[in-house]
Scaffold this active site. Structure first.
Site, PDB file in Angstrom:
ATOM      1  N   GLY A 113     -80.282  21.794   8.015  1.00  9.33           N
ATOM      2  CA  GLY A 113     -79.667  21.863   9.336  1.00  9.33           C
ATOM      3  C   GLY A 113     -78.773  20.675   9.643  1.00  9.33           C
ATOM      4  CB  SER A 152     -82.787  24.184   8.607  1.00  9.24           C
ATOM      5  OG  SER A 152     -83.565  23.368   7.783  1.00  9.24           O
ATOM      6  CB  ALA A 153     -84.802  27.113   3.976  1.00 12.68           C
ATOM      7  CG  HIS A 154     -87.583  22.488   6.937  1.00 12.76           C
ATOM      8  ND1 HIS A 154     -88.371  21.840   7.865  1.00 12.76           N
ATOM      9  CD2 HIS A 154     -86.327  22.056   7.161  1.00 12.76           C
ATOM     10  CE1 HIS A 154     -87.607  21.026   8.598  1.00 12.76           C
ATOM     11  NE2 HIS A 154     -86.358  21.144   8.186  1.00 12.76           N
ATOM     12  CD  GLN A 213     -86.618  24.417  16.189  1.00 16.48           C
ATOM     13  OE1 GLN A 213     -87.569  25.200  16.214  1.00 16.48           O
ATOM     14  NE2 GLN A 213     -86.698  23.244  15.580  1.00 16.48           N
ATOM     15  CB  CYS A 231     -92.577   7.666  24.291  1.00 14.16           C
ATOM     16  SG  CYS A 231     -92.948   8.637  25.721  1.00 14.16           S
TER      17      CYS A 231
HETATM   18  N1  PLP Z   1     -81.038  21.288  14.628  1.00 12.48           N
HETATM   19  C1  PLP Z   1     -82.182  21.591  15.256  1.00 12.48           C
HETATM   20  C2  PLP Z   1     -82.142  22.360  16.532  1.00 12.48           C
HETATM   21  C3  PLP Z   1     -83.411  21.198  14.712  1.00 12.48           C
HETATM   22  O1  PLP Z   1     -84.551  21.505  15.330  1.00 12.48           O
HETATM   23  C4  PLP Z   1     -83.408  20.464  13.491  1.00 12.48           C
HETATM   24  C5  PLP Z   1     -84.686  19.978  12.922  1.00 12.48           C
HETATM   25  O2  PLP Z   1     -85.621  19.677  13.616  1.00 12.48           O
HETATM   26  C6  PLP Z   1     -82.182  20.188  12.873  1.00 12.48           C
HETATM   27  C7  PLP Z   1     -81.019  20.616  13.469  1.00 12.48           C
HETATM   28  C8  PLP Z   1     -82.127  19.462  11.565  1.00 12.48           C
HETATM   29  O3  PLP Z   1     -82.514  20.305  10.514  1.00 12.48           O
HETATM   30  P1  PLP Z   1     -83.002  19.732   9.087  1.00 12.48           P
HETATM   31  O4  PLP Z   1     -84.370  19.204   9.286  1.00 12.48           O
HETATM   32  O5  PLP Z   1     -82.973  20.923   8.175  1.00 12.48           O
HETATM   33  O6  PLP Z   1     -82.004  18.717   8.678  1.00 12.48           O
END
Ligand code: PLP
Length: 382
Positions: free
Chosen positions: A72, A205-207, A185, A330
């Site tokens: 992502g 993002s795959a994970h 998400q 925080c």
């Molecule tokens: N964008 C959003 C909305 C996310 O929640 C995240 C990860 O938490 C990312 C981008 C970044 O993705 P990645 O962990 O695959 O780099």
């Protein structure tokens, strides 16, 4: 994982076992570099092609509109930093509740960055988009090439709010701007049809959808001007240099296909888990507010407890084998609130007591009941 209740699926998800099995041959046997012309690489090459087709079909895109990335963060950076023609004067319009992959990419881009208003549910104010685009039109000097990208996340990672992407993309397009959405998400959790939404770019993002870590994709609508973020080889139509991670790509495709095939069942199950959590929680007299809109990503519970501390709740639950997150991560030095909780103007006495529980398809009703019980207990401890 024994006895651990994992309720932080917005942070990452468990790898789908079929995705894992599908990856194995490309790690151990069919490991050839797909850029090589010899026959040993043929199976890997075919697997890459098939994965691209599968992923495209899951979001109603064309296979050559899918570009593989490392996740992502890279997809977001690519969209933000490389849209339009190189050298043109650029404006980015985005929301203050984006993930830092967008916000920090904006900071390092040479574009003029403008921020939209959001309401207390985290919904982007459409009027503020119209206003910013109109102001932009008035600023245009006809002799200089000026380009605008509107980037608004599909679903917020802290409070789960889903935006009306179709409407926002239409407003952007009516002013000649490009539209990107960070759907990290959302992909694999709700139905996404890029043609129906009529968007130009989408990050995934795959994970986040039970695929492996370190792999993702950027959807780029045919005809969209995007130049390369990194320099190197000619992989991904010459736009994303670097040897393709075939095993991870195959795993991502399998995980996404499985999640989409089971989407309705998964959503029904996750909603049942959320309901059971709140039923149990209602047995205690707790003072809290729920964050986010009604239309939110399945399983997201962003909840702020009055006069409590989210960090302490997280650590006390951790001691009991429960993984959750603070919606208001925080800063331990400055004790600052998250930019999202701040942007939605959550009342101060509640804001610091924010936690994010994110349930997924692997959670059970029993787990959510235990989670609620442990949370009630923890909240009793000052
Ligand atoms: N964008 C959003 C909305 C996310 O929640 C995240 C990860 O938490 C990312 C981008 C970044 O993705 P990645 O962990 O695959 O780099």
């Amino acid at each position: 994982m024994k006895n651990v209740i994992y309720a932080d699926n917005a942070a990452t998800t468990k790898l789908d076992i079929e995705a894992f099995e599908a990856m194995k041959p490309y790690l151990l046997e069919e490991f050839g570099n797909v850029s090589q012309p010899y026959s040993f690489s043929k199976k890997a090459k075919l697997a890459l092609k098939e994965a691209r087709r599968t992923i495209a079909a899951c979001i109603n895109a064309e296979p050559d509109e899918i570009y593989f990335t490392s996740g992502g963060t890279e997809s977001d950076n690519w969209a933000i930093k490389c849209f339009g023609f190189q050298g043109s004067s650029k404006t980015i319009i985005t929301s203050p509740i984006e993930h830092h992959a967008i916000l920090n990419a904006c900071k390092t881009s040479s574009a003029d960055v403008k921020f939209l208003r959001v309401n207390s549910y985290g919904e982007v104010d459409e009027e503020s988009l119209i206003e910013l685009l109109k102001r932009k039109d008035e600023e245009i000097v006809s002799s200089t090439l000026k380009e605008t990208l509107v980037s608004i996340m599909y679903a917020n990672n802290e409070i789960g709010t889903i935006q009306d992407i179709k409407k926002l993309a239409k407003i952007a397009h009516d002013s000649g701007a490009l539209f990107h959405t960070d759907a990290v998400q959302a992909v694999g959790h709700v139905n996404i049809d890029v043609k129906e939404l009529d968007i130009d770019m989408l990050s995934a993002s795959a994970h986040k959808f039970n695929g492996p870590k370190g792999i993702g994709f950027l959807y780029v609508k045919k005809g969209t001007n995007l130049y390369s973020l990194n320099s190197g080889g000619l992989q991904e139509s010459g736009l994303r240099a670097g040897t393709e991670n075939v095993a991870a790509i195959v795993g991502m495709a399998k995980a996404l296909k499985n999640n989409i095939a089971e989407l309705d069942n998964n959503i029904a199950h996750i909603n049942a888990c959320v309901n059971s959590f709140f039923e149990r929680l209602s047995t205690a007299q707790l003072d809290y507010v729920l964050n986010g809109s009604k239309n939110k990503i399945p399983g997201n519970i962003s909840i702020s407890f009055k006069d409590k501390n989210g960090e302490s709740i997280l650590h006390l639950l951790d001691l009991q084998g429960v993984c959750i997150s603070t919606g208001s991560a925080c800063d331990s030095v400055n004790n600052q609130l998250s930019h999202v909780i701040e942007a939605i103007k959550c009342k101060k006495e509640y804001a610091h007591g924010t936690i994010r529980i994110s349930l997924g398809k692997n959670n059970t009703i029993e787990e959510t009941q235990i989670l609620a019980e442990k949370l009630i207990k923890v909240l009793g401890i000052r």
